[in-house]
Design an enzyme around this catalytic site. Sequence first.
Site, PDB file in Angstrom:
ATOM      1  N   ASP A 161      -0.015  -3.618   8.636  1.00  0.00           N
ATOM      2  CA  ASP A 161      -1.460  -3.450   8.730  1.00  0.00           C
ATOM      3  C   ASP A 161      -2.120  -4.823   8.806  1.00  0.00           C
ATOM      4  O   ASP A 161      -1.851  -5.707   7.993  1.00  0.00           O
ATOM      5  CB  ASP A 161      -1.994  -2.704   7.508  1.00  0.00           C
ATOM      6  CG  ASP A 161      -1.547  -1.255   7.476  1.00  0.00           C
ATOM      7  OD1 ASP A 161      -0.769  -0.854   8.359  1.00  0.00           O
ATOM      8  OD2 ASP A 161      -1.981  -0.530   6.564  1.00  0.00           O
ATOM      9  N   ASP A 209       0.900   4.157   1.403  1.00  0.00           N
ATOM     10  CA  ASP A 209       1.346   4.864   2.603  1.00  0.00           C
ATOM     11  C   ASP A 209       2.482   4.144   3.316  1.00  0.00           C
ATOM     12  O   ASP A 209       2.980   4.622   4.341  1.00  0.00           O
ATOM     13  CB  ASP A 209       0.173   5.107   3.569  1.00  0.00           C
ATOM     14  CG  ASP A 209      -0.535   3.837   4.003  1.00  0.00           C
ATOM     15  OD1 ASP A 209      -0.603   2.890   3.199  1.00  0.00           O
ATOM     16  OD2 ASP A 209      -1.030   3.786   5.146  1.00  0.00           O
ATOM     17  N   HIS A 210       2.913   3.002   2.746  1.00  0.00           N
ATOM     18  CA  HIS A 210       4.043   2.271   3.310  1.00  0.00           C
ATOM     19  C   HIS A 210       5.242   2.212   2.362  1.00  0.00           C
ATOM     20  O   HIS A 210       6.315   1.760   2.768  1.00  0.00           O
ATOM     21  CB  HIS A 210       3.618   0.852   3.676  1.00  0.00           C
ATOM     22  CG  HIS A 210       2.585   0.806   4.762  1.00  0.00           C
ATOM     23  ND1 HIS A 210       2.872   0.465   6.068  1.00  0.00           N
ATOM     24  CD2 HIS A 210       1.258   1.101   4.742  1.00  0.00           C
ATOM     25  CE1 HIS A 210       1.776   0.536   6.798  1.00  0.00           C
ATOM     26  NE2 HIS A 210       0.778   0.922   6.012  1.00  0.00           N
ATOM     27  N   HIS A 270       0.838  -1.200   0.000  1.00  0.00           N
ATOM     28  CA  HIS A 270       0.000   0.000   0.000  1.00  0.00           C
ATOM     29  C   HIS A 270       0.875   1.254   0.000  1.00  0.00           C
ATOM     30  O   HIS A 270       1.945   1.292   0.630  1.00  0.00           O
ATOM     31  CB  HIS A 270      -0.951   0.001   1.193  1.00  0.00           C
ATOM     32  CG  HIS A 270      -2.199  -0.794   0.946  1.00  0.00           C
ATOM     33  ND1 HIS A 270      -2.978  -1.330   1.954  1.00  0.00           N
ATOM     34  CD2 HIS A 270      -2.830  -1.132  -0.214  1.00  0.00           C
ATOM     35  CE1 HIS A 270      -4.012  -1.970   1.420  1.00  0.00           C
ATOM     36  NE2 HIS A 270      -3.941  -1.863   0.120  1.00  0.00           N
ATOM     37  N   HIS A 303      -4.670  -8.837   6.169  1.00  0.00           N
ATOM     38  CA  HIS A 303      -5.056  -7.522   5.648  1.00  0.00           C
ATOM     39  C   HIS A 303      -5.771  -7.743   4.315  1.00  0.00           C
ATOM     40  O   HIS A 303      -6.017  -8.884   3.915  1.00  0.00           O
ATOM     41  CB  HIS A 303      -3.798  -6.671   5.494  1.00  0.00           C
ATOM     42  CG  HIS A 303      -4.051  -5.217   5.245  1.00  0.00           C
ATOM     43  ND1 HIS A 303      -5.057  -4.506   5.865  1.00  0.00           N
ATOM     44  CD2 HIS A 303      -3.411  -4.323   4.433  1.00  0.00           C
ATOM     45  CE1 HIS A 303      -5.026  -3.257   5.456  1.00  0.00           C
ATOM     46  NE2 HIS A 303      -4.040  -3.118   4.590  1.00  0.00           N
ATOM     47  N   HIS A 341       0.211   3.807  13.191  1.00  0.00           N
ATOM     48  CA  HIS A 341      -0.768   3.781  12.096  1.00  0.00           C
ATOM     49  C   HIS A 341      -2.120   4.274  12.622  1.00  0.00           C
ATOM     50  O   HIS A 341      -3.162   3.652  12.441  1.00  0.00           O
ATOM     51  CB  HIS A 341      -0.887   2.368  11.516  1.00  0.00           C
ATOM     52  CG  HIS A 341      -1.414   2.339  10.102  1.00  0.00           C
ATOM     53  ND1 HIS A 341      -2.747   2.226   9.816  1.00  0.00           N
ATOM     54  CD2 HIS A 341      -0.780   2.422   8.908  1.00  0.00           C
ATOM     55  CE1 HIS A 341      -2.919   2.206   8.503  1.00  0.00           C
ATOM     56  NE2 HIS A 341      -1.731   2.339   7.919  1.00  0.00           N
TER      57      HIS A 341
END
Length: 317
Positions: free
Chosen positions: A211, A67-68, A65, A140, A269
């Site tokens: 996550d 944001d990582h 993802h 996830h 997070h």
Amino acid sequence: MQVLFLGTGAGMPSKQRNTSALALKLHEERGAVWLFDCGEAVQHQILETTIKPRKIEKIFITHMHGDHIFGLPGLLGSRSFQGGDEPLDLYGPKELKEYVEMTLRLSRTHLTYPIRFHEVKEGVIFEDDTMTVEAGLLAHVIPTYGYRIEQKPLLPKLDMDKVKQLGVPKGPLLAKLKSGKTVELADGRKVESKEVTEPAEPGFTVAILGDTQYCAKSEELSKDADLVVHEATFDGETEKLAKEYGHSTILDAATVASRAGARKLIVNHVSARFLPDHEKHLLKNMRQVHGNSDIAHDFDEYGWNKKERLMEKLIER
């Protein structure tokens, strides 16, 4: 060992939190830094710290993802500009290699160092004389991994008074005794390591989880850990929403740490919807499940106290 939070937010940057990134500073253990996830603008966050990109030895990505991972291309380029010439080990899902190579190629970014890609699968993914890293598949909406980092037991300390009493000369024999071997002196006497050393101290264990919604693998990776870093995107009142998006509530994180017998829990997070006043309520609820728990903020730093075997907060922003 120190843990420095470079980004603690979920999804996208906010005024209070940048996206996911955590630095494991192993200066004493191996003269290096390990980075876990690399969200957008991580290199900007690093400018506010003492971390030197060329000292980053390994980067572990939990999942693909944005944001990582959106901070990776810029950081990789800057590491090169700033004199980094040592190889970099990059661990993550199989798509990570394609993403990095494509962005570097299309942006015509030349690196002065090689990248060694490691596709992560469950099990031990790195081991040397001092450290072991184990990966586990979490739960996830896309494949996501958690990492368990274990420092191997430290070498025994020599008791110099006993060394002198037994007449062991300075030099290579002391190194052998410290490493657990038996040595023979010039007069034929044999000295065992246990006669002149104190018991070896255990190393630290840190679990860094990507996550995930609540799952058994999180507990397994966190078993008896000195520190667990666990996502907490939602509060306890939005459990249904957390499951829908494959995330955890703050109570899920506390339950994992409690059942695993972990000594310290720090959640990250965190959703931008949680304002400081709301965080106080969340922290109170979390500590009812796992007493030694904190909510991370960008640039919070924790250090490992070997004598007390606990994580202490060093810097709070």
